[in-house]
Design a protein around this motif. Structure first.
Motif, PDB file in Angstrom:
ATOM      1  N   GLY A   1      -7.286 132.723  23.441  1.00 29.49           N
ATOM      2  CA  GLY A   1      -6.602 132.896  22.327  1.00 29.49           C
ATOM      3  C   GLY A   1      -5.572 131.781  21.629  1.00 29.49           C
ATOM      4  N   ASN A   2      -4.864 130.980  22.597  1.00 31.89           N
ATOM      5  CA  ASN A   2      -4.003 129.959  22.092  1.00 31.89           C
ATOM      6  C   ASN A   2      -4.741 128.962  20.991  1.00 31.89           C
ATOM      7  OD1 ASN A   2      -3.363 130.839  24.823  1.00 31.89           O
ATOM      8  ND2 ASN A   2      -1.298 130.056  24.246  1.00 31.89           N
ATOM      9  N   ALA A   3      -5.904 128.523  21.554  1.00 33.01           N
ATOM     10  CA  ALA A   3      -6.779 127.685  20.730  1.00 33.01           C
ATOM     11  C   ALA A   3      -7.628 128.166  19.615  1.00 33.01           C
ATOM     12  CB  ALA A   3      -7.816 127.094  21.732  1.00 33.01           C
ATOM     13  N   CYS A   4      -7.507 129.466  19.532  1.00 33.17           N
ATOM     14  CA  CYS A   4      -8.473 130.149  18.495  1.00 33.17           C
ATOM     15  C   CYS A   4      -7.917 131.121  17.300  1.00 33.17           C
ATOM     16  CB  CYS A   4      -9.664 130.873  19.169  1.00 33.17           C
ATOM     17  SG  CYS A   4     -10.769 130.176  20.498  1.00 33.17           S
ATOM     18  N   PHE A   5      -6.735 131.366  17.789  1.00 34.74           N
ATOM     19  CA  PHE A   5      -6.023 132.496  17.048  1.00 34.74           C
ATOM     20  C   PHE A   5      -5.711 132.162  15.544  1.00 34.74           C
ATOM     21  CE2 PHE A   5      -2.361 134.975  15.460  1.00 34.74           C
ATOM     22  CZ  PHE A   5      -2.985 136.365  15.501  1.00 34.74           C
ATOM     23  N   ALA A   6      -5.032 131.160  15.458  1.00 40.64           N
ATOM     24  CA  ALA A   6      -4.743 130.758  13.921  1.00 40.64           C
ATOM     25  C   ALA A   6      -5.879 130.366  13.096  1.00 40.64           C
ATOM     26  CB  ALA A   6      -3.843 129.549  14.050  1.00 40.64           C
TER      27      ALA A   6
ATOM     28  N   TYR B   1     -12.216 140.470  19.022  1.00 39.94           N
ATOM     29  CA  TYR B   1     -11.510 139.758  20.141  1.00 39.94           C
ATOM     30  C   TYR B   1     -11.797 138.501  20.183  1.00 39.94           C
ATOM     31  CZ  TYR B   1      -9.909 144.533  21.451  1.00 39.94           C
ATOM     32  OH  TYR B   1      -9.262 145.634  21.380  1.00 39.94           O
ATOM     33  N   LEU B   2     -10.938 137.516  20.758  1.00 39.30           N
ATOM     34  CA  LEU B   2     -11.141 136.124  21.102  1.00 39.30           C
ATOM     35  C   LEU B   2     -10.837 135.781  22.497  1.00 39.30           C
ATOM     36  CD1 LEU B   2      -9.496 134.662  17.654  1.00 39.30           C
ATOM     37  CD2 LEU B   2     -11.926 135.194  18.099  1.00 39.30           C
TER      38      LEU B   2
ATOM     39  N   VAL C   1      -7.515 139.914  17.633  1.00 39.91           N
ATOM     40  CA  VAL C   1      -7.050 140.025  18.733  1.00 39.91           C
ATOM     41  C   VAL C   1      -7.527 138.950  19.614  1.00 39.91           C
ATOM     42  CG1 VAL C   1      -6.310 141.348  20.888  1.00 39.91           C
ATOM     43  CG2 VAL C   1      -6.730 142.706  18.657  1.00 39.91           C
ATOM     44  N   ALA C   2      -6.491 137.996  20.062  1.00 36.73           N
ATOM     45  CA  ALA C   2      -6.734 136.770  20.789  1.00 36.73           C
ATOM     46  C   ALA C   2      -6.131 137.041  22.263  1.00 36.73           C
ATOM     47  CB  ALA C   2      -6.358 135.731  20.211  1.00 36.73           C
ATOM     48  N   ILE C   3      -6.854 136.813  23.220  1.00 38.65           N
ATOM     49  CA  ILE C   3      -6.241 136.591  24.573  1.00 38.65           C
ATOM     50  C   ILE C   3      -6.100 135.283  25.093  1.00 38.65           C
ATOM     51  CG2 ILE C   3      -6.665 137.660  26.901  1.00 38.65           C
ATOM     52  CD1 ILE C   3      -9.032 139.290  25.617  1.00 38.65           C
ATOM     53  N   GLY C   4      -4.858 135.085  25.209  1.00 36.26           N
ATOM     54  CA  GLY C   4      -4.409 133.614  25.742  1.00 36.26           C
ATOM     55  C   GLY C   4      -3.340 133.604  26.717  1.00 36.26           C
ATOM     56  N   TYR C   5      -2.668 132.766  26.916  1.00 36.77           N
ATOM     57  CA  TYR C   5      -1.750 132.619  28.066  1.00 36.77           C
ATOM     58  C   TYR C   5      -0.176 132.114  27.501  1.00 36.77           C
ATOM     59  CZ  TYR C   5      -6.127 132.721  30.329  1.00 36.77           C
ATOM     60  OH  TYR C   5      -7.611 132.943  30.416  1.00 36.77           O
ATOM     61  N   PRO C   6       0.785 132.452  28.255  1.00 33.48           N
ATOM     62  CA  PRO C   6       1.956 131.814  27.864  1.00 33.48           C
ATOM     63  C   PRO C   6       2.264 130.612  28.047  1.00 33.48           C
ATOM     64  CG  PRO C   6       2.165 133.879  29.507  1.00 33.48           C
ATOM     65  CD  PRO C   6       0.982 133.331  29.660  1.00 33.48           C
ATOM     66  N   THR C   7       1.723 129.680  27.019  1.00 32.31           N
ATOM     67  CA  THR C   7       2.011 128.313  27.076  1.00 32.31           C
ATOM     68  C   THR C   7       1.750 127.728  25.627  1.00 32.31           C
ATOM     69  OG1 THR C   7       0.747 126.090  27.622  1.00 32.31           O
ATOM     70  CG2 THR C   7      -0.813 128.216  27.236  1.00 32.31           C
TER      71      THR C   7
ATOM     72  N   ALA D   1      -3.936 141.730  37.028  1.00 28.03           N
ATOM     73  CA  ALA D   1      -3.741 140.232  36.644  1.00 28.03           C
ATOM     74  C   ALA D   1      -2.515 139.879  37.269  1.00 28.03           C
ATOM     75  CB  ALA D   1      -3.642 140.010  35.216  1.00 28.03           C
ATOM     76  N   ASP D   2      -2.534 138.661  38.128  1.00 33.65           N
ATOM     77  CA  ASP D   2      -1.484 138.195  38.780  1.00 33.65           C
ATOM     78  C   ASP D   2      -0.185 137.558  37.961  1.00 33.65           C
ATOM     79  OD1 ASP D   2      -2.747 138.532  41.117  1.00 33.65           O
ATOM     80  OD2 ASP D   2      -3.505 136.544  41.297  1.00 33.65           O
ATOM     81  N   GLN D   3      -0.482 137.308  36.393  1.00 38.31           N
ATOM     82  CA  GLN D   3       0.359 137.003  35.640  1.00 38.31           C
ATOM     83  C   GLN D   3       0.284 137.217  34.317  1.00 38.31           C
ATOM     84  OE1 GLN D   3       0.761 132.364  36.202  1.00 38.31           O
ATOM     85  NE2 GLN D   3      -0.857 132.486  37.420  1.00 38.31           N
ATOM     86  N   PRO D   4       1.209 137.306  33.515  1.00 35.64           N
ATOM     87  CA  PRO D   4       1.041 137.939  32.143  1.00 35.64           C
ATOM     88  C   PRO D   4       0.006 137.158  31.341  1.00 35.64           C
ATOM     89  CG  PRO D   4       3.516 137.435  32.667  1.00 35.64           C
ATOM     90  CD  PRO D   4       2.438 136.931  33.677  1.00 35.64           C
ATOM     91  N   HIS D   5      -0.846 137.973  30.363  1.00 33.60           N
ATOM     92  CA  HIS D   5      -1.500 137.496  29.362  1.00 33.60           C
ATOM     93  C   HIS D   5      -0.842 137.149  27.958  1.00 33.60           C
ATOM     94  CE1 HIS D   5      -4.810 138.068  32.413  1.00 33.60           C
ATOM     95  NE2 HIS D   5      -5.356 137.021  31.448  1.00 33.60           N
ATOM     96  N   ARG D   6      -0.912 136.243  27.286  1.00 33.27           N
ATOM     97  CA  ARG D   6      -0.457 136.386  25.878  1.00 33.27           C
ATOM     98  C   ARG D   6      -1.343 136.959  24.849  1.00 33.27           C
ATOM     99  NH1 ARG D   6       3.511 131.618  24.062  1.00 33.27           N
ATOM    100  NH2 ARG D   6       4.759 133.085  25.647  1.00 33.27           N
ATOM    101  N   ILE D   7      -0.890 137.934  24.344  1.00 28.49           N
ATOM    102  CA  ILE D   7      -1.978 138.631  23.330  1.00 28.49           C
ATOM    103  C   ILE D   7      -1.523 138.541  21.807  1.00 28.49           C
ATOM    104  CG2 ILE D   7      -3.172 140.919  22.844  1.00 28.49           C
ATOM    105  CD1 ILE D   7      -3.537 139.709  25.565  1.00 28.49           C
ATOM    106  N   PHE D   8      -2.372 137.908  21.021  1.00 27.08           N
ATOM    107  CA  PHE D   8      -1.987 137.763  19.673  1.00 27.08           C
ATOM    108  C   PHE D   8      -2.662 138.703  18.847  1.00 27.08           C
ATOM    109  CE2 PHE D   8      -2.151 133.549  22.100  1.00 27.08           C
ATOM    110  CZ  PHE D   8      -0.931 132.933  21.553  1.00 27.08           C
ATOM    111  N   LEU D   9      -1.937 139.101  17.893  1.00 25.24           N
ATOM    112  CA  LEU D   9      -2.378 140.287  17.115  1.00 25.24           C
ATOM    113  C   LEU D   9      -2.215 140.077  15.675  1.00 25.24           C
ATOM    114  CD1 LEU D   9      -3.651 143.132  16.894  1.00 25.24           C
ATOM    115  CD2 LEU D   9      -1.119 143.744  17.104  1.00 25.24           C
TER     116      LEU D   9
END
Length: 300
Positions: free
Chosen positions: A59-64, A55-56, A88-94, A31-39
């Protein structure tokens, strides 16, 4: 007349925290940029076999939403048939619910295409990174998760909505042993001339024996040619009807479920569900709740 006094805060307002939840920004090799992993992990000790895991994507939209649905239902398992587990939710640093540019690449099946930028002076939109994203999940994310918390590898589920739902279908056909339960909500089956349908045809031709997986497809009532009441009589009514005829989300998802059901090892393992009164975006909480119920269904 005297005005009521405002309550005094015991302390300055603080950000809301979700108990049992953490996140980390991880830079994966492909990956070129980091992913934000929620756990999210339960507070109690794991069972001997480890925890089931959901696994979702997005992730930013779904985790909570998923975590809250799990906590509420797992607290009363005899009434809900939902047990504890890991999310585990896979999102982005935003701080936004979506990163449109990055998700367009991550969640779309290869080979992909190049599209004009979403906004002026921003990069072109590239699709087709689904193979890289699946490799990231399998080779790097799953091992990282298993370092954080004990996981039952036989009870792993994957959820996605819209582009994420399309990715779920692609991942299922590319590596069907990666997860045992697959939840595809409002999948963009029409995307890029319905290329996923050719992938599906080749997959089913090579799997004439019963499919030993669980697949749940879904869509909202207003994702077909039935318009939401608040769109009727508006200036965009005709445009929305034309778009619905192009995407055909309800029709394509239902038809896919019917094709897979003919090869299923059980009539209960391949299902389609239409959520009454929901549109493409409002369906997300309902679909996440169903994903929680599927992923953490108690073993008999």
């Amino acid at each position: 007349m005297p005005q009521p006094s405002l309550p005094e805060a015991a302390a300055a307002p603080a950000p809301v925290m979700l108990a049992g939840c953490t996140f980390a920004d991880l830079k994966f090799e492909n990956a070129d940029q980091p992913h934000r992993i929620f756990l999210y992990r339960p507070s109690k000790p794991a069972p001997p076999e480890g925890w089931p895991v959901l696994y979702l994507t997005d992730g930013n939209a779904c985790f909570a939403t998923a975590v809250d649905a799990l906590k509420v239902q797992a607290s009363y398992p005899n009434g809900t048939n939902v047990g504890e587990g890991v999310v585990v939710a896979i999102g982005y640093p935003t701080d936004e619910p979506y990163d449109p540019l990055r998700r367009s690449w991550d969640l779309s099946p290869p080979p992909g295409r190049i599209y004009p930028p979403f906004f002026p002076d921003t990069p072109d939109v590239r699709t087709g990174g689904g193979e890289h994203f699946l490799t990231l999940i399998e080779n790097e994310l799953k091992p990282w998760v298993e370092e954080q918390v004990p996981i039952d590898r036989s009870r792993q589920a994957l959820f996605g909505h819209s582009f994420g739902g399309l990715f779920v279908l692609y991942a299922l056909m590319a590596k069907s042993a990666a997860f045992s339960r697959w939840i595809s909500a409002s999948p963009a089956i029409y995307w890029e001339d319905g290329a996923i349908l050719s992938t599906e045809s080749a997959f089913l031709d090579n799997h004439q024996s019963p499919l030993d997986i669980e697949l749940h497809l879904s869509a909202g009532q207003y994702e077909g040619e039935t318009l939401a009441p608040f769109h009727k009589g508006t200036p965009e009514e005709q445009k929305r009807l034309e778009r619905a005829k192009e995407t055909r989300t309800v029709e394509l998802a239902r038809n896919m479920a019917e094709r897979w059901a003919r090869l299923a090892s059980s009539t209960e393992t391949i299902t389609f569900e239409e959520y009454a009164g929901e549109n493409h975006m409002s369906v997300l909480p309902s679909a996440l709740n169903r994903a929680v119920q599927i992923a953490f269904r108690r073993v008999k």
